[in-house]
Design an enzyme around this catalytic site. Structure first.
Site, short mmCIF file in Angstrom:
data_model
loop_
_atom_site.label_atom_id
_atom_site.label_comp_id
_atom_site.label_asym_id
_atom_site.label_seq_id
_atom_site.Cartn_x
_atom_site.Cartn_y
_atom_site.Cartn_z
N HIS A 1 0.85 -1.20 0.00
CA HIS A 1 0.00 0.00 0.00
C HIS A 1 0.88 1.24 0.00
CE1 HIS A 1 -2.81 3.06 1.42
NE2 HIS A 1 -3.80 2.24 1.13
N CYS B 1 -3.73 2.43 -4.54
CA CYS B 1 -4.68 3.24 -3.78
C CYS B 1 -4.75 4.62 -4.40
CB CYS B 1 -4.26 3.32 -2.32
SG CYS B 1 -5.37 4.36 -1.33
N HIS C 1 -7.57 0.02 -4.09
CA HIS C 1 -8.43 0.87 -3.26
C HIS C 1 -8.89 2.04 -4.13
CE1 HIS C 1 -6.41 -0.28 0.85
NE2 HIS C 1 -7.01 -1.30 0.28
N ASP D 1 -13.06 2.65 -0.97
CA ASP D 1 -12.32 2.97 0.24
C ASP D 1 -12.86 4.28 0.83
OD1 ASP D 1 -10.39 2.59 2.16
OD2 ASP D 1 -8.71 3.25 0.93
N HIS D 2 -12.82 4.39 2.13
CA HIS D 2 -13.10 5.63 2.86
C HIS D 2 -14.35 6.37 2.36
CE1 HIS D 2 -8.64 6.10 4.31
NE2 HIS D 2 -9.16 4.90 4.57
N TYR E 1 -14.92 4.15 7.42
CA TYR E 1 -15.56 2.90 7.00
C TYR E 1 -17.03 2.78 7.38
CZ TYR E 1 -10.91 1.48 5.68
OH TYR E 1 -9.68 1.42 5.08
#
Length: 394
Positions: free
Chosen positions: A239, A277, A304, A354-355, A371
């Protein structure tokens, strides 16, 4: 591409039926309760896998396809192959995961802190909340709360003046919240946040360790674990740093295309890849995300998808809606889908939204920062729409 959902376990507040209703088919999870540095056992992984995959009658099946993550102990980042026992424990965890048929492991190599935010519930004009990194609040923490030795050298005179003004406007509650936000452990972890003295002690351990050394230690770690991954058909997905620049004087070595290219040159194993990501890499304006996806396409098993919005000072940013940030999500997905078609049907890319923003009913619930269920559902729906449109025009 396989649609996945990060799930923190049965006590996380988001049940597996919610994942099914969101339309995801794959689960991204980990044994967050196991202390960092302790080897996972085959039985522990099997128990979590059964919880995920033993499908009740009439329910849509789910598959645990990605481990995120097996944390890399800080000793490995400081010492490289000299941290032999920690690396052996990590390999044992990898073997336990592979024994249970899981073939992708996401991990990061960020020293001391994982992803860093100053605000976990920054209110947006819509009334929803998002995570945010405010450069002035971060500098106020570094200079006036942590009081890191030598920190002044990392900030201009103007930066220091703004940090001072920001700190002086804080009350005790503001300070406590900022400490918790920055010093919190990994999402889902049962590890307690660091205290300020503990934080200083961790930083002291990196005295004299520069980016070149951390980069070498990362290569040594992957050279040690890659043979076990190759033998078991496991892909390792590194990541990016979040945010992708040095913090607290600590080196960061997975922030740019150049960082990944150097790593892949140093450790050419096909088991070594990247977690692409878009949010982390997108914080830097000099990261061309579609070009990075195209360049390293064969090295990307896991993605991501999220968007960040850079703010006026160029260093602060917040989590934007998935299609509204600085990321050209359509261009990124076009590259990823092209690679996915080349691999199909045996090695498809796994992605997850993601997020997400905290919105609607989630505003009144306790959720892991970044999340909430509804914000991620919105993101997955938007991403799914782009994918369908691009597939239709293929």
């Amino acid at each position: 591409m396989r649609q996945a959902w990060r799930w923190f376990g049965p006590n996380a507040g988001v049940p597996l039926d919610a994942v099914r209703q969101a339309g995801a088919t794959d689960i991204v999870s980990a044994l967050h309760e196991v202390p960092i540095g302790q080897a996972w056992t085959t039985q522990q992984v099997a128990a979590r896998k059964a919880l995920i995959e033993d499908t009740p009658a009439g329910r849509t099946p789910l598959v645990w396809s990605v481990v995120e993550s097996i944390p890399v102990p800080d000793a490995v980042k400081r010492q490289g192959k000299a941290a032999k026992a920690d690396i052996e424990a990590w390999i044992a965890s990898l073997e336990a995961v592979a024994e249970n048929g899981i073939r992708i492991i996401c991990f990061n190599f960020m020293p001391v802190v994982d992803w860093t935010r100053t605000d976990l519930d920054y209110e947006l004009p819509t009334g929803a909340t998002a995570m945010r990194f405010d450069q002035d609040r971060f500098a106020a923490f570094d200079l006036h709360i942590l009081k890191r030795k030598g920190a002044e050298a990392d900030y201009s005179q103007e930066d220091r003046a703004r940090a001072r003004a920001t700190f002086e406007a804080m009350d005790d509650g503001d300070v406590a919240a900022l400490v918790t936000n920055i010093a919190s452990a990994l999402p889902g972890s049962t590890t307690e946040p660091l205290t300020i003295p503990q934080f200083r002690d961790r930083l002291e351990l990196y005295d004299g360790i520069d980016a070149g050394m951390v980069q070498r230690h990362l290569a040594e770690f992957l050279a040690a674990v890659a043979p076990a991954a190759e033998a078991r058909g496991v892909r390792l997905a590194l990541h990016p740093d979040d945010p992708p620049r040095p913090l607290f004087g600590l080196p960061r070595v997975a922030s740019t295309a150049g960082d990944y290219a150097a790593l892949f040159d140093a450790v050419p194993s096909p088991a070594v890849g990247m977690c692409f990501c878009t949010g982390s890499l997108g914080v830097r304006a000099d990261n061309d995300l579609p070009a990075i996806a195209r360049r390293f396409a064969a090295r990307i098993p896991f993605v991501h998808l999220r968007a960040t919005r850079r703010e006026g000072d160029g260093r602060s940013f917040h989590e934007a809606a998935h299609l509204e940030g600085d990321v050209d999500m359509v261009a990124v997905l076009r590259e990823l889908l092209a690679e996915d078609r080349r691999r199909a049907p045996h090695d498809t890319i796994v992605f997850r939204p993601d997020h997400g923003h905290r919105m609607l009913d989630d505003l009144t619930k306790k959720v892991h920062p970044g999340y909430p269920a509804i914000g991620r559902l919105r993101g997955l729906a938007e991403l799914r729409g782009i994918i369908h449109a691009l597939d239709a025009g293929a």
